[in-house]
Motif scaffolding. Structure first.
Motif, PDB file in Angstrom:
ATOM      1  N   GLU A 147     -12.698 -27.934  15.029  1.00  0.00           N
ATOM      2  CA  GLU A 147     -13.921 -27.813  15.816  1.00  0.00           C
ATOM      3  C   GLU A 147     -13.826 -28.628  17.103  1.00  0.00           C
ATOM      4  O   GLU A 147     -14.343 -28.220  18.150  1.00  0.00           O
ATOM      5  CB  GLU A 147     -15.129 -28.254  14.998  1.00  0.00           C
TER       6      GLU A 147
ATOM      7  N   TYR B 195     -11.443 -26.386  19.268  1.00  0.00           N
ATOM      8  CA  TYR B 195     -11.902 -25.023  19.563  1.00  0.00           C
ATOM      9  C   TYR B 195     -13.379 -24.872  19.195  1.00  0.00           C
ATOM     10  O   TYR B 195     -13.728 -24.133  18.265  1.00  0.00           O
ATOM     11  CB  TYR B 195     -11.070 -23.998  18.785  1.00  0.00           C
TER      12      TYR B 195
ATOM     13  N   SER C 259     -15.762 -23.272  20.448  1.00  0.00           N
ATOM     14  CA  SER C 259     -16.332 -21.929  20.597  1.00  0.00           C
ATOM     15  C   SER C 259     -16.218 -21.124  19.305  1.00  0.00           C
ATOM     16  O   SER C 259     -17.081 -20.283  19.004  1.00  0.00           O
ATOM     17  CB  SER C 259     -15.640 -21.172  21.731  1.00  0.00           C
ATOM     18  N   LEU C 260     -15.188 -21.368  18.525  1.00  0.00           N
ATOM     19  CA  LEU C 260     -15.006 -20.620  17.281  1.00  0.00           C
ATOM     20  C   LEU C 260     -16.072 -20.978  16.256  1.00  0.00           C
ATOM     21  O   LEU C 260     -16.442 -20.154  15.416  1.00  0.00           O
ATOM     22  CB  LEU C 260     -13.619 -20.895  16.690  1.00  0.00           C
TER      23      LEU C 260
ATOM     24  N   LYS D 210     -19.128 -21.640  16.856  1.00  0.00           N
ATOM     25  CA  LYS D 210     -20.431 -21.107  17.235  1.00  0.00           C
ATOM     26  C   LYS D 210     -20.642 -19.702  16.688  1.00  0.00           C
ATOM     27  O   LYS D 210     -21.743 -19.170  16.729  1.00  0.00           O
ATOM     28  CB  LYS D 210     -20.569 -21.102  18.758  1.00  0.00           C
ATOM     29  N   LYS D 211     -19.552 -19.116  16.177  1.00  0.00           N
ATOM     30  CA  LYS D 211     -19.638 -17.763  15.629  1.00  0.00           C
ATOM     31  C   LYS D 211     -20.126 -17.820  14.187  1.00  0.00           C
ATOM     32  O   LYS D 211     -19.770 -18.720  13.429  1.00  0.00           O
ATOM     33  CB  LYS D 211     -18.270 -17.075  15.700  1.00  0.00           C
TER      34      LYS D 211
ATOM     35  N   ASN E 224     -18.088 -18.051  10.078  1.00  0.00           N
ATOM     36  CA  ASN E 224     -16.685 -18.391  10.279  1.00  0.00           C
ATOM     37  C   ASN E 224     -16.024 -18.930   9.007  1.00  0.00           C
ATOM     38  O   ASN E 224     -14.807 -18.869   8.872  1.00  0.00           O
ATOM     39  CB  ASN E 224     -16.514 -19.377  11.441  1.00  0.00           C
TER      40      ASN E 224
ATOM     41  N   LEU F 207      -6.762 -18.069  22.141  1.00  0.00           N
ATOM     42  CA  LEU F 207      -7.313 -19.157  22.958  1.00  0.00           C
ATOM     43  C   LEU F 207      -6.207 -20.004  23.574  1.00  0.00           C
ATOM     44  O   LEU F 207      -6.322 -20.459  24.715  1.00  0.00           O
ATOM     45  CB  LEU F 207      -8.233 -20.034  22.111  1.00  0.00           C
TER      46      LEU F 207
END
Length: 201
Positions: free
Chosen positions: A160, A163, A165-166, A168-169, A172, A187
């Motif tokens: 986290e 990355y 942004s991952l 926020k999905k 996951n 990425l």
């Protein structure tokens, strides 16, 4: 091949539960140590010079199960031998994936080597780098469920941080390990391109 893949997934899907029984009820067989079927296998079994059996196929699994295999291996992996009435299921344990330090330890057949490089190793190696302070010098004999949970969550926090942004999905935690690796590789490609542009300006 489809049937073999289904069998591989079903054996691996029960890995966590089976492993707990495996450790508690039969101390001889901890993490692939001891003997199986009367055959001494030493520290880790080899299969014709490879770290996995000839019919090995990577299962489809989430990141949590993949982390177990990275640290702990697949001690309850099974393979089918023979045909027809002579068909038997035998135990073919696989060493911790982190100990596959050379790609020549994996066969090219059935894309075993390629799948490890593209779909498993990218995310697991990152998590491993971020949890060395917890896993360094810990023998697999001492990796209980609490240890696996603790190191997994530490690995996720490390991911986290790199990355965000991952994370926020949605959902996951349910992504397959191959999805994590694919997104991270993408990425990393974007980041490398950005750095090249900065250096060229």
């Amino acid at each position: 091949i489809i049937r073999a893949a289904t069998e591989a997934r079903s054996h691996f899907a029960g890995h966590e539960t089976q492993t707990s029984t495996y450790i508690m009820e039969n101390s001889k067989f901890k993490h692939g140590l001891g003997s199986i079927g009367g055959i001494s296998i030493g520290m880790w079994r080899e299969y014709r010079g490879f770290a996995v059996p000839p019919d090995f196929l990577w299962p489809t699994c989430n990141l949590r199960c993949a982390w177990d295999a990275w640290l702990f291996g697949m001690p309850n992996h099974r393979s089918i031998r023979g045909t027809g009435e002579d068909k038997v299921e035998i135990q073919t344990p696989v060493r911790p994936l982190r100990l596959i330090v050379n790609l020549r330890m994996l066969p090219r057949e059935n894309r075993v080597r390629t799948t490890f490089c593209d779909s498993w190793k990218p995310v697991l190696k990152l998590m491993d780098d971020g949890t060395k302070f917890l896993t360094r010098d810990v023998n697999v004999r001492h990796m209980d469920a609490a240890f696996m949970d603790r190191t997994f969550e530490a690995g996720r926090r490390f991911l986290e941080g790199k990355y965000p942004s991952l994370f926020k999905k949605e959902r996951n935690r349910q992504w397959a390990v191959s999805t994590w690796s694919k997104l991270i590789r993408a990425l990393n490609g974007v980041e490398k391109k950005r750095k090249r542009q900065l250096l060229s300006n």
